[in-house]
Design a protein around this motif. Structure first.
Motif, mmCIF file in Angstrom:
data_model
loop_
_atom_site.group_PDB
_atom_site.id
_atom_site.type_symbol
_atom_site.label_atom_id
_atom_site.label_comp_id
_atom_site.label_asym_id
_atom_site.label_seq_id
_atom_site.Cartn_x
_atom_site.Cartn_y
_atom_site.Cartn_z
ATOM 1 N N PRO A 217 -14.709 7.365 21.588
ATOM 2 C CA PRO A 217 -13.354 6.799 21.477
ATOM 3 C C PRO A 217 -13.083 6.283 20.068
ATOM 4 O O PRO A 217 -13.955 5.668 19.440
ATOM 5 N N ILE A 218 -11.867 6.537 19.585
ATOM 6 C CA ILE A 218 -11.478 6.047 18.271
ATOM 7 C C ILE A 218 -10.186 5.249 18.394
ATOM 8 O O ILE A 218 -9.276 5.623 19.137
ATOM 9 N N LEU A 219 -10.143 4.141 17.675
ATOM 10 C CA LEU A 219 -8.976 3.266 17.620
ATOM 11 C C LEU A 219 -8.513 3.205 16.170
ATOM 12 O O LEU A 219 -9.303 2.889 15.276
ATOM 13 N N LEU A 220 -7.235 3.509 15.927
ATOM 14 C CA LEU A 220 -6.655 3.432 14.595
ATOM 15 C C LEU A 220 -5.626 2.308 14.566
ATOM 16 O O LEU A 220 -4.801 2.191 15.483
ATOM 17 N N ILE A 221 -5.647 1.493 13.505
ATOM 18 C CA ILE A 221 -4.816 0.292 13.400
ATOM 19 C C ILE A 221 -4.103 0.307 12.051
ATOM 20 O O ILE A 221 -4.758 0.385 10.995
ATOM 21 N N TYR A 222 -2.763 0.213 12.085
ATOM 22 C CA TYR A 222 -1.990 0.282 10.838
ATOM 23 C C TYR A 222 -0.812 -0.672 10.867
ATOM 24 O O TYR A 222 -0.149 -0.825 11.898
ATOM 25 N N GLY A 223 -0.542 -1.295 9.720
ATOM 26 C CA GLY A 223 0.625 -2.149 9.559
ATOM 27 C C GLY A 223 1.795 -1.362 9.012
ATOM 28 O O GLY A 223 1.633 -0.528 8.110
ATOM 29 N N THR A 224 2.976 -1.635 9.523
ATOM 30 C CA THR A 224 4.161 -0.895 9.086
ATOM 31 C C THR A 224 4.621 -1.285 7.681
ATOM 32 O O THR A 224 5.376 -0.550 7.054
ATOM 33 N N ALA A 225 4.171 -2.430 7.185
ATOM 34 C CA ALA A 225 4.578 -2.886 5.856
ATOM 35 C C ALA A 225 3.412 -2.867 4.871
ATOM 36 O O ALA A 225 3.432 -3.596 3.872
ATOM 37 N N ASP A 226 2.421 -2.040 5.118
ATOM 38 C CA ASP A 226 1.252 -1.958 4.248
ATOM 39 C C ASP A 226 1.667 -1.365 2.894
ATOM 40 O O ASP A 226 2.095 -0.216 2.832
ATOM 41 N N PRO A 227 1.531 -2.122 1.799
ATOM 42 C CA PRO A 227 1.923 -1.603 0.482
ATOM 43 C C PRO A 227 0.835 -0.761 -0.172
ATOM 44 O O PRO A 227 1.066 -0.142 -1.210
#
Length: 284
Positions: A217-227
């Motif tokens: 299993p893989i979990l990917l985590i990202y912020g929408t305002a990542d500069p």
């Protein structure tokens, strides 16, 4: 004409070298140790695949261990500066292993793409070889550059014993992130695609490895305002990953922000993910 051609080739090679160096910002400053946080720990050394001497910290779980988290830190400073992202995991019942890539902290050598790949494989090998933990209950957490290393190491290496992978803010590929950064420069933005192809390649990029991680299993985590790493890098990686997979969107989230604060709800979510992939039941 020949002189101009030779100068162009020389400038291209110098630019490629400069771009490759921009991925790594190591230092050798000590920003503290687990002991400063009241945690027991062991400082260890181990060889990379090519023999380069690497350093790391093994922090045992507080109480019985559900499993062991291998942390791949981001590209700046060294592991001591990134400990705050993961220092809460031992109290949640997980052994923790953090390490420095070559050229970071006390590790020998100088960082480069192939070297970091070998270092990442070696770190997993080291943890898997310890006699004081269950080698079949390993989980991986990578952030930023470390997320890219984690994807490539698990996707391209020995996956035995690894039960889950969590990645925050990793880029899609070397060429794509260079393309995005060139696109931020007004005078060069129209040439971002050919310049990216000239300045770097996609060897050992997450895009080619993320689909090979399944059935882990893989979990990917990202912020929408990542500069730093655009959100689209995460959605593209998720599209190429195979089931089982999860994607967390951190609305308004900055770069590697999910676990930065002590009251972050995403810390509890990550604990739940690790417990699930390890088969830990409520009450255990």
């Amino acid at each position: 004409m020949v002189t101009i051609l030779l100068l162009t080739v020389l400038l291209a090679f110098l630019a490629r070298w400069r771009v490759s160096r921009l991925f790594y910002y190591p230092d050798h400053v000590s920003y503290g140790t687990p002991a400063d946080l009241g945690l027991k720990y062991e400082e260890v050394t181990f060889p990379s695949r090519d023999g380069t001497r690497l350093t790391g910290w093994f922090v045992p779980a507080v109480g019985p261990a559900h499993g062991t988290v291998i942390h791949f830190h981001g590209n700046a400073q060294n592991m001591s500066a990134h400990l705050g992202f993961v220092d809460w995991l031992p109290a949640a019942g997980f052994n923790l292993f953090v390490f420095d890539y070559r050229g970071y902290g006390k590790s020998a050598g100088r960082p480069d793409r192939c070297g970091l790949y070998e270092d990442s494989l070696a770190a997993i090998d080291y943890v898997r070889g310890r006699k004081d933990l269950d080698r079949n209950r390993l989980v991986v957490l990578g952030q930023s550059l470390g997320g890219a290393q984690a994807i490539v190491a698990v996707g391209g290496g020995d996956r035995s014993g690894i039960r889950g992978v969590a990645v925050e803010s990793a880029f899609f590929s070397y060429r794509e992130i260079v393309r995005d950064k060139i696109g931020e420069i007004p005078l060069l933005s129209l040439l971002k695609t050919p310049l990216a192809r000239l300045l770097t390649d996609d060897d050992l990029s997450p895009a080619a490895a993320v689909g090979k991680i399944a059935p882990i299993p893989i979990l990917l985590i990202y912020g929408t305002a990542d500069p730093v790493i655009p959100y689209a890098h995460g959605t593209r990686l998720f599209a190429m990953a195979r089931e089982p997979k999860q994607f967390w969107t951190i609305d308004g989230g900055d770069h590697t922000e999910a676990f930065a604060e002590t009251d972050s709800p995403h810390r509890l979510r990550l604990i739940a993910f690790f417990r699930e992939v390890l088969g830990v039941h409520k009450g255990d």
